[in-house]
Design a protein around this motif. Structure first.
Motif, mmCIF file in Angstrom:
data_model
loop_
_atom_site.group_PDB
_atom_site.id
_atom_site.type_symbol
_atom_site.label_atom_id
_atom_site.label_comp_id
_atom_site.label_asym_id
_atom_site.label_seq_id
_atom_site.Cartn_x
_atom_site.Cartn_y
_atom_site.Cartn_z
ATOM 1 N N ASN A 194 0.822 -1.197 0.000
ATOM 2 C CA ASN A 194 0.000 0.000 0.000
ATOM 3 C C ASN A 194 0.866 1.260 0.000
ATOM 4 N N ALA A 195 2.008 1.201 0.706
ATOM 5 C CA ALA A 195 2.917 2.350 0.759
ATOM 6 C C ALA A 195 3.720 2.482 -0.539
ATOM 7 N N PHE A 196 4.109 1.351 -1.137
ATOM 8 C CA PHE A 196 4.847 1.382 -2.405
ATOM 9 C C PHE A 196 3.949 1.841 -3.551
ATOM 10 N N ASP A 197 2.666 1.515 -3.470
ATOM 11 C CA ASP A 197 1.714 1.823 -4.540
ATOM 12 C C ASP A 197 1.290 3.289 -4.426
ATOM 13 N N THR A 198 2.161 4.181 -4.855
ATOM 14 C CA THR A 198 1.923 5.605 -4.660
ATOM 15 C C THR A 198 0.710 6.113 -5.439
ATOM 16 N N ALA A 199 0.397 5.476 -6.563
ATOM 17 C CA ALA A 199 -0.760 5.895 -7.365
ATOM 18 C C ALA A 199 -2.053 5.277 -6.844
ATOM 19 N N VAL A 248 2.531 -1.822 -8.694
ATOM 20 C CA VAL A 248 3.769 -1.096 -8.415
ATOM 21 C C VAL A 248 4.697 -1.240 -9.620
ATOM 22 N N LYS A 249 5.067 -0.115 -10.198
ATOM 23 C CA LYS A 249 6.011 -0.112 -11.318
ATOM 24 C C LYS A 249 7.436 -0.075 -10.777
ATOM 25 N N ILE A 281 -2.743 4.593 6.566
ATOM 26 C CA ILE A 281 -3.303 3.563 5.691
ATOM 27 C C ILE A 281 -4.332 4.130 4.720
ATOM 28 N N ASN A 282 -5.196 5.012 5.201
ATOM 29 C CA ASN A 282 -6.250 5.535 4.314
ATOM 30 C C ASN A 282 -5.821 6.792 3.553
ATOM 31 N N LYS A 283 -4.570 7.197 3.720
ATOM 32 C CA LYS A 283 -3.972 8.313 2.960
ATOM 33 C C LYS A 283 -4.744 9.626 3.110
ATOM 34 N N ASP A 284 -5.202 9.911 4.339
ATOM 35 C CA ASP A 284 -5.901 11.172 4.564
ATOM 36 C C ASP A 284 -4.995 12.233 5.187
ATOM 37 N N GLY A 285 -3.704 11.904 5.344
ATOM 38 C CA GLY A 285 -2.768 12.878 5.881
ATOM 39 C C GLY A 285 -2.622 12.839 7.392
ATOM 40 N N TYR A 286 -3.294 11.895 8.032
ATOM 41 C CA TYR A 286 -3.215 11.750 9.482
ATOM 42 C C TYR A 286 -3.081 10.269 9.840
ATOM 43 N N ILE A 287 -2.519 9.995 11.016
ATOM 44 C CA ILE A 287 -2.503 8.636 11.551
ATOM 45 C C ILE A 287 -3.410 8.615 12.772
ATOM 46 N N ASN A 288 -4.430 7.769 12.732
ATOM 47 C CA ASN A 288 -5.245 7.605 13.932
ATOM 48 C C ASN A 288 -4.797 6.351 14.680
#
Length: 206
Positions: free
Chosen positions: A86-91, A96-97, A126-133
């Motif tokens: 999920n972290a490698f898959d930036t798009a 993952v390319k 994980i949900n890429k909202d800019g915060y870690i809950n």
């Protein structure tokens, strides 16, 4: 049916964008293409590749089946591999390319402390909202404990992940608003000697 293959941008461009030499990029690309002839990696293939480099299955297997990559031996690494993908898959498109792979590898192996912390924050977000809950942090820490906890001595208690998260989240959530921002994450990590030492482990490994 024809298979669509992805070819990366020129190695000169990647050399300029990463901390690898052209020769190192050529070696990495050959290895990547060997595992992923299509030029892209989906999550299932990523997990299989990750399992090959995760040693604990081979240590605990009592039937010497790891020569055949016994899936039972490596199952504990599966969830952590999911979050890594999920972290490698930036798009966030499920693949993952080579460019994604090598850019992340450049940061993890040879990036600055700030770059490594930003990448780690992205892993936990994980949900890429800019915060870690707290739930996101718990999911990642639980995956790490599932992967490694059984092989520590003494064996970790079952509630160890939750205790770890409670202490760490309380420390990181500076303004007590229930989420950790990138700035809070970086500041807290830089205050922790253990975290800073762990960031240096893989430097210049190639």
């Amino acid at each position: 049916m024809t298979t669509v293959c992805h070819r990366p941008e020129g190695l000169e461009q990647l050399e300029a964008q990463t901390n690898f030499t052209k020769r190192e990029l050529q070696v990495l690309y050959r290895g990547f293409k060997n595992e992923c002839p299509s030029g892209v990696v989906n999550e299932e293939t990523f997990k299989q590749i990750y399992a090959q480099f995760f040693p604990h299955g081979a240590i605990i297997c009592k039937m010497n089946c790891c020569i055949n990559r016994c899936p039972l031996c490596f199952s504990d690494a599966s969830m952590y591999a999911h979050y890594l993908f999920n972290a490698f898959d930036t798009a966030q498109n499920g693949s993952v390319k080579f460019e994604d792979f090598v850019m992340a590898l450049s940061i993890l192996l040879r990036g600055t402390v700030h770059e490594k912390l930003r990448w780690t924050f992205n892993l936990y977000d994980i949900n890429k909202d800019g915060y870690i809950n707290k739930e996101e942090m718990m999911d990642i820490v639980k995956a790490i404990y599932d992967m490694m906890g059984k092989y520590t001595y003494p064996v970790l208690k079952e509630d160890a992940p939750r205790q770890h998260v409670e202490v760490f989240f309380q420390k990181m959530d500076k303004n007590k608003d229930g989420v950790v921002t990138l700035d809070e994450f970086i500041e807290s990590c830089q205050e922790d000697d253990n975290i800073m030492r762990s960031l240096q482990l893989f430097e210049n490994v190639m």
